[in-house]
Design an enzyme around this catalytic site. Structure first.
Site, PDB file in Angstrom:
ATOM      1  N   GLY A  46     -25.292 -23.942   7.194  1.00  0.00           N
ATOM      2  CA  GLY A  46     -23.938 -24.015   7.701  1.00  0.00           C
ATOM      3  C   GLY A  46     -23.540 -22.675   8.287  1.00  0.00           C
ATOM      4  CD  GLN A  51     -20.610 -17.704   7.806  1.00  0.00           C
ATOM      5  OE1 GLN A  51     -20.528 -18.918   7.966  1.00  0.00           O
ATOM      6  NE2 GLN A  51     -21.584 -17.136   7.108  1.00  0.00           N
ATOM      7  CB  CYS A  88     -22.954 -16.691   2.065  1.00  0.00           C
ATOM      8  SG  CYS A  88     -21.848 -16.645   3.488  1.00  0.00           S
ATOM      9  CG  LEU A  89     -26.568 -17.653   7.062  1.00  0.00           C
ATOM     10  CD1 LEU A  89     -26.425 -18.374   8.400  1.00  0.00           C
ATOM     11  CD2 LEU A  89     -28.014 -17.265   6.812  1.00  0.00           C
ATOM     12  CG  HIS A 130     -20.392 -21.992   1.554  1.00  0.00           C
ATOM     13  ND1 HIS A 130     -20.889 -21.201   0.547  1.00  0.00           N
ATOM     14  CD2 HIS A 130     -20.502 -21.260   2.694  1.00  0.00           C
ATOM     15  CE1 HIS A 130     -21.286 -20.045   1.066  1.00  0.00           C
ATOM     16  NE2 HIS A 130     -21.062 -20.054   2.368  1.00  0.00           N
ATOM     17  CD  GLU A 131     -20.622 -22.753   6.280  1.00  0.00           C
ATOM     18  OE1 GLU A 131     -19.996 -21.865   6.904  1.00  0.00           O
ATOM     19  OE2 GLU A 131     -21.690 -22.521   5.686  1.00  0.00           O
ATOM     20  CG  HIS A 134     -17.175 -18.768   5.648  1.00  0.00           C
ATOM     21  ND1 HIS A 134     -17.288 -17.426   5.352  1.00  0.00           N
ATOM     22  CD2 HIS A 134     -18.344 -19.329   5.258  1.00  0.00           C
ATOM     23  CE1 HIS A 134     -18.457 -17.190   4.810  1.00  0.00           C
ATOM     24  NE2 HIS A 134     -19.124 -18.326   4.724  1.00  0.00           N
TER      25      HIS A 134
END
Length: 150
Positions: A46, A51, A88-89, A130-131, A134
């Site tokens: 994701g 991000q 997470c990225l 999760h996304e 953000h």
């Protein structure tokens, strides 16, 4: 399509609330294409617009069935609980256990500007939540327990 630079924990943009997308423009479509390419290149499941430095309510998720684009998402229902490991990225080299709803109902627009609703459970519900966080300026580490280096 182009790869976008990932913003890493400590970058102020990750803590800001994203703005609504008023219109699906060519720039938004290009953003989504770039996000998909960036997510795959980074081996993520994701990616949210903040991000990659864009404060718009857009994210993508692909848990193995192809990318799903969410524009202006609203999580309408939450049900149950699941506790599981997340990374997470934007927080490289760490992971932690996070409590999330087991099942959700979400409403959003797709890249063509059409509204859709979907129910998701298990890992897909986790990835969407999760996304979505953000877009609110929340990182999984704000909710995680047992954060460890990987």
């Amino acid at each position: 399509m182009a790869l976008r630079k990932l913003r890493i924990n400590g970058d102020d943009i990750l803590r800001k609330k994203s703005k609504t997308v008023d219109e699906i423009t060519e720039r938004i479509k290009e953003l989504v294409e770039d996000m998909i390419e960036t997510m795959y290149e980074s081996q993520g499941v994701g990616l949210a617009a903040p991000q990659v430095g864009v404060l718009r309510r857009v994210f993508i998720v692909d848990i193995g069935d192809g990318p799903i684009t969410f524009i202006n998402p609203v999580i309408e229902e939450l049900e149950g609980e699941q506790y599981g490991l997340e990374g997470c990225l934007s927080v490289p080299g760490k992971q932690g256990d996070v409590l999330r709803p087991y099942k959700i109902k979400v409403k959003a627009m797709n890249i063509e500007g059409r509204e859709f609703e979907m129910e998701a459970e298990a890992f897909l519900a986790r990835a969407i939540c999760h996304e979505y966080d953000h877009l609110e300026g929340i990182l999984y580490t704000d909710k995680a327990e047992n954060i460890e280096e990987i």
